[in-house]
Design an enzyme around this catalytic site. Structure first.
Site, PDB file in Angstrom:
ATOM      1  CB  CYS A   2     -26.465  65.863  16.980  1.00  0.00           C
ATOM      2  SG  CYS A   2     -25.435  64.661  16.164  1.00  0.00           S
ATOM      3  NE  ARG A  28     -32.425  66.194  19.407  1.00  0.00           N
ATOM      4  CZ  ARG A  28     -33.170  66.795  18.502  1.00  0.00           C
ATOM      5  NH1 ARG A  28     -34.338  67.274  18.835  1.00  0.00           N
ATOM      6  NH2 ARG A  28     -32.769  66.905  17.268  1.00  0.00           N
ATOM      7  CD1 TRP A  77     -27.369  58.572  18.259  1.00  0.00           C
ATOM      8  CD2 TRP A  77     -27.171  58.609  16.025  1.00  0.00           C
ATOM      9  NE1 TRP A  77     -27.892  57.406  17.771  1.00  0.00           N
ATOM     10  CE2 TRP A  77     -27.782  57.393  16.405  1.00  0.00           C
ATOM     11  CE3 TRP A  77     -26.950  58.841  14.673  1.00  0.00           C
ATOM     12  CZ2 TRP A  77     -28.176  56.434  15.493  1.00  0.00           C
ATOM     13  CZ3 TRP A  77     -27.336  57.882  13.760  1.00  0.00           C
ATOM     14  CH2 TRP A  77     -27.949  56.685  14.183  1.00  0.00           C
ATOM     15  CG  ASN A 102     -27.777  69.200  15.988  1.00  0.00           C
ATOM     16  OD1 ASN A 102     -26.848  68.780  16.654  1.00  0.00           O
ATOM     17  ND2 ASN A 102     -28.984  69.433  16.474  1.00  0.00           N
ATOM     18  N   GLY A 103     -26.514  67.817  12.069  1.00  0.00           N
ATOM     19  CA  GLY A 103     -26.730  67.624  10.634  1.00  0.00           C
ATOM     20  C   GLY A 103     -25.466  67.133   9.952  1.00  0.00           C
ATOM     21  CD  GLU A 487     -45.705  50.650  16.650  1.00  0.00           C
ATOM     22  OE1 GLU A 487     -45.026  50.691  15.617  1.00  0.00           O
ATOM     23  OE2 GLU A 487     -45.443  51.325  17.656  1.00  0.00           O
ATOM     24  CE  LYS A 491     -42.580  51.202  19.744  1.00  0.00           C
ATOM     25  NZ  LYS A 491     -43.131  51.783  18.629  1.00  0.00           N
ATOM     26  CD  GLU A 494     -38.464  50.846  18.154  1.00  0.00           C
ATOM     27  OE1 GLU A 494     -38.031  51.952  17.869  1.00  0.00           O
ATOM     28  OE2 GLU A 494     -39.646  50.655  18.501  1.00  0.00           O
ATOM     29  CG  HIS A 510     -48.307  32.173   0.595  1.00  0.00           C
ATOM     30  ND1 HIS A 510     -48.649  31.300  -0.421  1.00  0.00           N
ATOM     31  CD2 HIS A 510     -49.462  32.752   1.001  1.00  0.00           C
ATOM     32  CE1 HIS A 510     -49.957  31.372  -0.633  1.00  0.00           C
ATOM     33  NE2 HIS A 510     -50.473  32.245   0.226  1.00  0.00           N
ATOM     34  CE  LYS A 609     -39.475  60.300  20.615  1.00  0.00           C
ATOM     35  NZ  LYS A 609     -40.319  59.085  20.534  1.00  0.00           N
TER      36      LYS A 609
END
Ligand code: F6R
Length: 614
Positions: A2, A28, A77, A102-103, A487, A491, A494, A510, A609
């Site tokens: 948010c 964001r 969000w 926000n929050g 990483e 990527k 995502e 294994h 974000k």
């Protein structure tokens, strides 16, 4: 996640700022947006909200001809309640009070029950509507003082939040409060702005004040009329000049922010390396108290999430091999709920691009509460929550990172972790003068090596066509290149929504080897280091099961292209900083697979974000 904006402008319409600010916060991550302004002509608070992109909401604002000198806006969000227009902010109570938030208000259910019993009707499933009704209740029942109403309402809430409130009765003032979520006030000429992120305001002004946790401010077009801190005492906060460049928030000829940010890495890395190349490998780079703290610590624990966690995992190898200091790395969201054994001689490090990831922040607070005395934040966003809550701080010089998938923040974090390892190694007597010169040379050459890796893009784009048709992919690495495999897999997931997993190559037999067939591309990060022969043996295991290998290597590791083995080589041997250079290749590969699959590169589905919720 948010984003909040708001403004009071004595002589101008606030709507331009609100929509522009919200667009700048789009990166964001959000799923709906809205603004509310006090319309002087109609003498009421008017609101527009839309599910989807800010541009849709902006269009509706134009159609309705919304104007005003005071207003608030929000990108949401979804957390409490689905992605619907009634759940979008701003929320309004009785046409009197309007709020953006926000929050999370953790005790919102109890508050909702209390307010419902008092007769308030809820239109949404959000925790935010609780704030709107609560402020209205205090306002109407306690002397119609908006500031006091917000103060009393906030004292009832548990959780982390930042809010902005306007009131129909007083269109010259706004009240803002910060508790755990970022909020800043910015100043123009007879105009004041608020935002959760400085990028929302710098097209209008660079003069900003960052509020502290517990601050509640009364604002007018003249600035801050009153500011009380968490104890209710009058206070002032410094006004700073933001140096964030407007160009860094724009595409400037690139197709995507991610592409731009991948290409900015030679400069971002060079700027960050300058901290050590100009300043030396000295503790002072990490803060005033670093000399005494670094000389007493006996071990390190790094707490982080996502990509920042993988940079920490990479850093562990340098810290243990160069500085010979025991280093553990933990996922912040796990650490914070574990029965930890605190050690005052252990340095807690957090790595974070945003500096406001809630899990990392809570993990740091938990570590501090358990008795960890020293902490270091490695962060990209100036003045964000993590560096402010840490004993020591050092900033990566990546500049604004807009693409949701982290790229240049990761590689610059690695530069700092490497610099820290060399600094501690020198301090602890494990790095000779010759080695020090060698490490500085490695850092000096790094931007050039990254540039060479960027030149591999056409070859990676060819690989991408093949990956784009596969349902999943496997990434392998060993030693310090295993986190880079992690990483790379992250990527790919995502950006392309292709399932990908990473394993230390020795672990293949294994279990994961069972997955390997001709439909499973296997990326191997295989530079010429001491584990190369081991990696080659692991590759044989894949080849023998019909798996197709995509090998990222360096110049002198003598891989041959054969049927089922594709090789891309970075043009030089890169030595100790090889993980950073190989990162470029996995970033570009994912970027190109995303292009082929037509996914939203800069805003992958379901992701945000800055993850400011649990
Ligand atoms: C992945 C990514 C995320 C973040 C994670 C932590 O590309 O960007 O995994 O790394 O959400 O965020 P920060 O670094 O802001 O703490």
């Amino acid at each position: 996640m948010c984003g909040i904006v708001g403004a009071i402008r004595a002589h101008a319409n606030v709507v331009d700022f609100l929509t522009d600010g919200l667009k700048r916060l789009e990166y964001r991550g959000y799923d709906s947006s809205g603004i509310a302004v006090y319309s002087e002509s109609e003498q009421k608070i008017k609101r527009v909200r839309r599910v989807g992109r800010v541009a849709l909401m902006e269009e509706a604002v134009k159609q309705k001809g919304l104007t005003g000198h005071i207003g608030i806006g929000h990108t949401r969000w979804a957390t409490h309640g689905g992605v619907t227009e009634p759940n979008a902010h701003p929320h309004i109570s009785g046409g009197l009070i309007s709020v953006v938030h926000n929050g999370i208000i953790e005790n919102f259910e109890a508050e909702r029950t209390r307010l419902e019993a008092l007769g308030y009707e809820f239109e949404s499933q959000t925790d935010t509507e609780v704030i709107a009704h609560s402020v209205r209740h205090e306002y109407e029942n306690n002397g119609k003082d908006l500031y006091r109403a917000v103060q009393t309402a906030c004292s009832r809430f548990h959780g982390a939040f930042a809010i902005a409130v306007i009131c129909h009765d007083d269109p010259a003032h706004m009240v803002v409060a910060r508790m755990g979520c970022p909020l800043l006030v910015a100043f123009g000429d007879e105009e004041v702005f608020i935002a959760s992120d400085v990028s929302a305001v710098i097209a209008f002004t660079r003069k900003v004040t960052y509020l502290e946790d517990g601050d509640i401010a009364l604002l007018s077009a003249n600035g801050i009329d009153m500011l009380l801190d968490k104890n209710g005492d009058k206070t002032e906060r410094a006004v700073k000049t933001s140096e964030l460049s407007l160009a860094s928030l724009e595409l400037g000829g690139y197709s995507h922010f991610m592409q731009k940010e991948i290409y900015e890495q030679p400069k971002a890395v060079a700027d960050t390396a300058e901290i050590f190349l100009d300043g030396g490998f000295v503790p002072e780079n990490f803060g005033e108290h670093a000399p005494e703290i670094f000389s007493k610590i006996k071990s390190i624990k790094i707490l982080a999430c996502g990509t920042s966690y993988y940079s920490a995992l990479t850093g562990k190898y340098w810290l243990e091999s160069i500085a010979r200091i025991r280093t553990d790395v933990e996922i912040a969201s796990e650490y914070r709920y574990r029965d930890v054994i605190a050690d005052p001689d252990e340095l807690i490090i957090t790595t974070s691009q945003s500096g406001e990831t809630l899990d990392t922040m809570e993990a740091l607070k938990y570590a501090q509460a358990q008795g960890h005395e020293c902490s270091l934040s490695i962060c990209n966003v100036l003045e964000s929550a993590l560096p402010r809550a840490s004993t020591l701080a050092i900033y990566t010089r990546a500049g604004a990172e807009i693409g949701v998938a982290s790229t240049k923040a990761f590689t610059t974090q690695l530069v700092i972790l490497f610099g820290l390892a060399v600094t501690l190694g020198k301090l602890r007597g494990h790095v000779s003068d010759d080695e020090l010169t060698g490490y500085a040379d490695d850092l000096r050459q790094l931007p050039g090596s990254i540039q060479h890796a960027l030149n591999l893009e056409p070859q990676l784009a060819v690989w991408a066509k093949e990956f784009a048709t596969k349902p999943s992919a496997l990434y392998l690495g060993r030693g310090i290149h295993y986190p880079i495999a992690l990483e790379g897999a992250l990527k790919l997931k995502e950006l392309t929504y292709i399932h990908a997993e990473a394993y230390p190559a020795g672990e293949l037999k294994h279990g994961p080897l069972a997955l390997v067939d001709e439909n499973m591309p296997v990326v191997v990060i295989a530079p010429n280091d001491k584990l190369l022969d081991k990696v080659k043996a692991n590759m044989q295991e894949v080849g023998a099961r019909g798996g197709e290998l995509f090998v990222l290597s360096d110049l002198d590791s003598d891989f041959a292209e054969t049927d089922g083995v594709h090789v891309i080589r970075t043009p030089r041997h890169i030595g100790v900083l090889s993980p950073i250079v190989h990162t470029i290749a996995v970033q570009l590969l994912s970027y190109h697979v995303a292009l082929v699959r037509g996914t939203d590169v800069d805003k992958p589905r379901n992701l945000a974000k800055s993850v400011t919720v649990e």
